[in-house]
Structures are given as C-alpha cells and as structure tokens.
Design an enzyme around this catalytic site. Sequence first.
Site, short mmCIF file in Angstrom:
data_model
loop_
_atom_site.label_atom_id
_atom_site.label_comp_id
_atom_site.label_asym_id
_atom_site.label_seq_id
_atom_site.Cartn_x
_atom_site.Cartn_y
_atom_site.Cartn_z
CB CYS A 183 -0.84 -0.13 1.29
SG CYS A 183 -2.07 1.56 1.25
CB CYS A 221 -4.98 4.51 -4.48
SG CYS A 221 -4.12 2.62 -4.65
N1 LIG Z 1 -6.64 -2.01 -2.10
C1 LIG Z 1 -5.17 -2.13 -2.35
C2 LIG Z 1 -4.21 -2.23 -1.25
C3 LIG Z 1 -4.14 -0.86 -0.87
C4 LIG Z 1 -3.48 0.17 -1.95
C5 LIG Z 1 -3.33 1.61 -1.17
N2 LIG Z 1 -4.48 2.40 -0.81
C6 LIG Z 1 -2.45 2.34 -1.88
O1 LIG Z 1 -2.02 3.65 -1.41
O2 LIG Z 1 -1.39 2.09 -2.58
C7 LIG Z 1 -5.33 -3.83 -2.82
O3 LIG Z 1 -6.00 -4.39 -2.45
O4 LIG Z 1 -4.42 -3.81 -3.54
#
Ligand SMILES: N[C@@H](CCC[C@H](N)C(=O)O)C(=O)O
Length: 254
Positions: free
Chosen positions: A74, A222
């Site tokens: 993440c 993200c």
């Molecule tokens: N939801 C993603 C993991 C989290 C990603 C995150 N919010 C970021 O900032 O990169 C997954 O399931 O791959």
Amino acid sequence: MLKFEKYQGAGNDFVIVNERDLIEKGIPDYNEFAAQICDRHYGIGADGLIILKYVANMPFMFFFNSDGSQAPMCGNGIRCFSQYLINNHLVEGNEFTVKTVDLNIRTSYDDENDIFTARVNMGKPVFDANKLINTEKERFLKEKITVDGKEFEISYIFTGTDHSVIFVNEFDDKIINTFGKKIENYTELFPKKVNVNFVKVYDKTHIEVITWERGAGRTLACGTGVTAAAVLSRIFGYTEYKVNVKVWTACHRI
Ligand SMILES: N[C@@H](CCC[C@H](N)C(=O)O)C(=O)O
C-alpha cells in the site's frame, strides 16, 4: 484497551497497531479484526489496517483492506507507516527500509517546516500479465473488455499490487461507482480481483486519478494506483517522465 494510532496519507486512512499488542490481547484472526476495526459505523473507521510485525529484524508492514482481505503493498500506507515508526522511535535517521510481502522498500523523510514528506521507492512495475491475471497475452495494455454490456479500454500493471487502469476524457461518478465495483470483481480476467483506476490526462505533466480500491471501495487516494497511472501515462506517450498526479485533495509527484 488496545493501543492504536490513526493516520492518513492524501486522505487514504489507516489504523496502525503493533502485533505485540494483538498477541497480548489474544486477537488471532487479523482478517476479521481488520474488517471490524475499519468499519466506519461500528469500528474506528479506515480504508485499511496496518499491523507492525518484525521480519529479519526489520519493520514489516502487514496490510489489510477494510473488508478484511490482505494486500501485498500500500503506497499511502507505507508513507503513514514510516511516520508511525518515526513517531514511536522505532527507526533511526531519516532513511530506512520497510519490509512488505514482496519488497524491501526504501523510505526517506523530510520533516522540515513541521510537514512530514515521505519519499518512497515503489520498486519496478511488472507487466507480466500472463503470469498474474487470466490472459495468454504477455502484456495486457489497452485491451477491450465488456462488463455488463459496457465496453472499456483497460490495462493491467502490477505496482506492488494489482492495478487496472482506464483512461477517460471526463470522470463520471456513476460509472466509477458502478463499474469500479464490477471490474474489481471481474474475476474471470482478474482472479485475485483488482484495483481500478480512472485516469484523466490534463497535459504532459499533470494527470488526475480516481481509484476504486479492491477490498475498500472508492477511496480519496491510492499510492500504488497513482504509480500505475503515472507509469502507463508515460508508456503511452501522454506525459513526460515526471508527472504531478492529482487525487481528491492532494498531489503526488511520481
Ligand atoms: N486496496 C489495495 C491495497 C491498498 C492500496 C493503497 N491504498 C495504496 O495507497 O497503494 C489492494 O487490495 O491491492
């Protein structure tokens, strides 16, 4: 009482706990715990849960989405985790390594003017589609898929975790909210499900990204998603090497 801390990076928010405290409280099921703690009505509320573990004497970011599923990486989480490590005096100096499932990630920070800025080496993007998703193609770039009667031109890239990227002329909330979820769960192509990034290109150095996250729904930002969008914008010739990526209320420089 369980000790926790709450952080946000560009509006992507996380509860962070030390595994030692979970063991002491006898909490064995981290998936269930993540789902409970991240619930915005009955829990603390967050997009994800980060558990500090130690692996080979290094801090390890053990990451869970708000639905309780585990994710390998993440981007915003690791920025928050870095600040947590510093605030709790668990690392020394302004450059250190954080372990994740697949990577050792180099993080450096600058807290001049009382603003914490973390620079994260996100590793190399991976395009090996035939090894990672359900396709025979070596690269899955600008491919047409039809989901519930609607056609999308979509690309797949792994930037620490699984991302799909769709370039759009305009953002359409209805499409993002409806088809974000449908594409996330389009398991005949993405057997592990997928994060879905809608990307608008403004000019050679500015793009904007809205991400529908696997296991968390639409979030404000993200980190691995904006990285995926920046890499593909460059590869498709839409942008230069360095790009400013706008998310809901913040800007990432990739
Ligand atoms: N939801 C993603 C993991 C989290 C990603 C995150 N919010 C970021 O900032 O990169 C997954 O399931 O791959």
